[in-house]
Scaffold this active site. Structure first.
Site, mmCIF file in Angstrom:
data_model
loop_
_atom_site.group_PDB
_atom_site.id
_atom_site.type_symbol
_atom_site.label_atom_id
_atom_site.label_comp_id
_atom_site.label_asym_id
_atom_site.label_seq_id
_atom_site.Cartn_x
_atom_site.Cartn_y
_atom_site.Cartn_z
ATOM 1 N N GLY A 1 18.902 -6.924 -24.584
ATOM 2 C CA GLY A 1 17.625 -6.246 -24.797
ATOM 3 C C GLY A 1 16.457 -6.763 -23.987
ATOM 4 C CD1 TRP B 1 16.142 -6.468 -17.614
ATOM 5 C CD2 TRP B 1 16.872 -4.530 -16.789
ATOM 6 N NE1 TRP B 1 16.634 -6.710 -16.355
ATOM 7 C CE2 TRP B 1 17.086 -5.548 -15.829
ATOM 8 C CE3 TRP B 1 17.260 -3.229 -16.492
ATOM 9 C CZ2 TRP B 1 17.669 -5.283 -14.587
ATOM 10 C CZ3 TRP B 1 17.839 -2.968 -15.251
ATOM 11 C CH2 TRP B 1 18.031 -3.988 -14.310
ATOM 12 C CG ASP C 1 25.626 -3.088 -23.827
ATOM 13 O OD1 ASP C 1 26.806 -3.470 -23.973
ATOM 14 O OD2 ASP C 1 24.881 -3.522 -22.934
ATOM 15 C CG ASP D 1 32.699 3.296 -22.577
ATOM 16 O OD1 ASP D 1 31.873 3.183 -21.660
ATOM 17 O OD2 ASP D 1 33.926 3.211 -22.414
ATOM 18 C CG ASP E 1 21.289 -5.877 -15.837
ATOM 19 O OD1 ASP E 1 21.481 -5.996 -14.621
ATOM 20 O OD2 ASP E 1 21.074 -6.851 -16.581
ATOM 21 C CE LYS F 1 24.564 -6.486 -13.359
ATOM 22 N NZ LYS F 1 24.552 -7.537 -14.383
#
Length: 221
Positions: free
Chosen positions: A75, A77, A94, A110, A134, A174
């Site tokens: 958490g 971000w 997540d 998912d 991320d 990312k």
């Protein structure tokens, strides 16, 4: 204190039941200034500073009103977004359980589930103007396989951004060493006015992670 006036690095002893890799990880955490700063500032992870540094360079959060956080756990971000843009709507997803955050809608599921994109869209009052990811796939120890698995997630996140972003929006994700794959880079350049790569100072030097910042979404027409 050492003679230089700095705190000496903390060493973690080898103990029965602790692997060498976990010992090195714990030692790195104990000596990481970003980990220490995160605790002092109330952030859940050192990753918060990666977003802060990227925002300082690219003004990612300057106009954020509706934000999707892919791979939200733990958490950090989302905490940054709440601090910088307290009125922004935020929804995250997540596989891992994420402790509740005030003002943030969190789904434990998912992202690759067919139902995930629709649930994320429905949780916001309008199209997002920032999709940030991320996410990274669980590693299996084979570099090529790990790279393909993670870049598969990046590609899925990119398509989600292209299909949902408001015009002028931003996609942040990312990626791994070498940057975005050629095909995906071409896709982003087609749909965004600016596509750049960056490695924020908070990203460990030994890490293979980089970030792709795609800004100025052109729309779906």
């Amino acid at each position: 204190m050492s003679r230089s006036g700095r705190d000496p690095d903390k060493r973690v002893r080898k103990t029965r039941g602790r692997t060498e890799s976990s010992r090195r990880w714990l030692e790195r955490q104990l000596n990481d200034p970003y980990v220490k700063q995160a605790k002092a500032d109330g952030y859940r992870s050192r990753a918060a500073y990666k977003l802060l540094e990227l925002d300082e360079r690219f003004a990612i959060l300057s106009r954020a009103k509706r934000v999707v956080d892919l791979g939200i756990a733990p958490g950090g971000w989302a905490q940054v977004v709440r601090k910088k843009r307290p009125k922004a709507g935020i929804v995250g997803i997540d596989l891992l359980e994420t402790e509740p955050l005030d003002g943030v809608t969190i789904f434990q599921m998912d992202f690759m589930d067919d139902a995930a994109p629709q649930r994320l869209e429905a949780a916001l009052e309008g199209p997002p103007d920032l999709v940030m990811s991320d996410m990274a796939a669980n590693t299996v120890g084979h570099k090529q396989t790990d790279h393909l698995r993670t870049m598969g997630l990046v590609e899925a996140a990119a398509w989600f951004a292209i299909e949902t972003l408001d015009e002028g929006g931003t996609f942040l994700a990312k990626v791994l060493a070498g940057g975005t794959d050629t095909e995906l880079l071409s896709l982003l350049k087609k749909h965004f006015t600016s596509v750049k790569h960056a490695k924020p100072p908070a990203s460990r030097k030994g890490s293979s992670e980089w970030y792709v910042v795609a800004q100025g979404f052109k729309g779906r027409s």
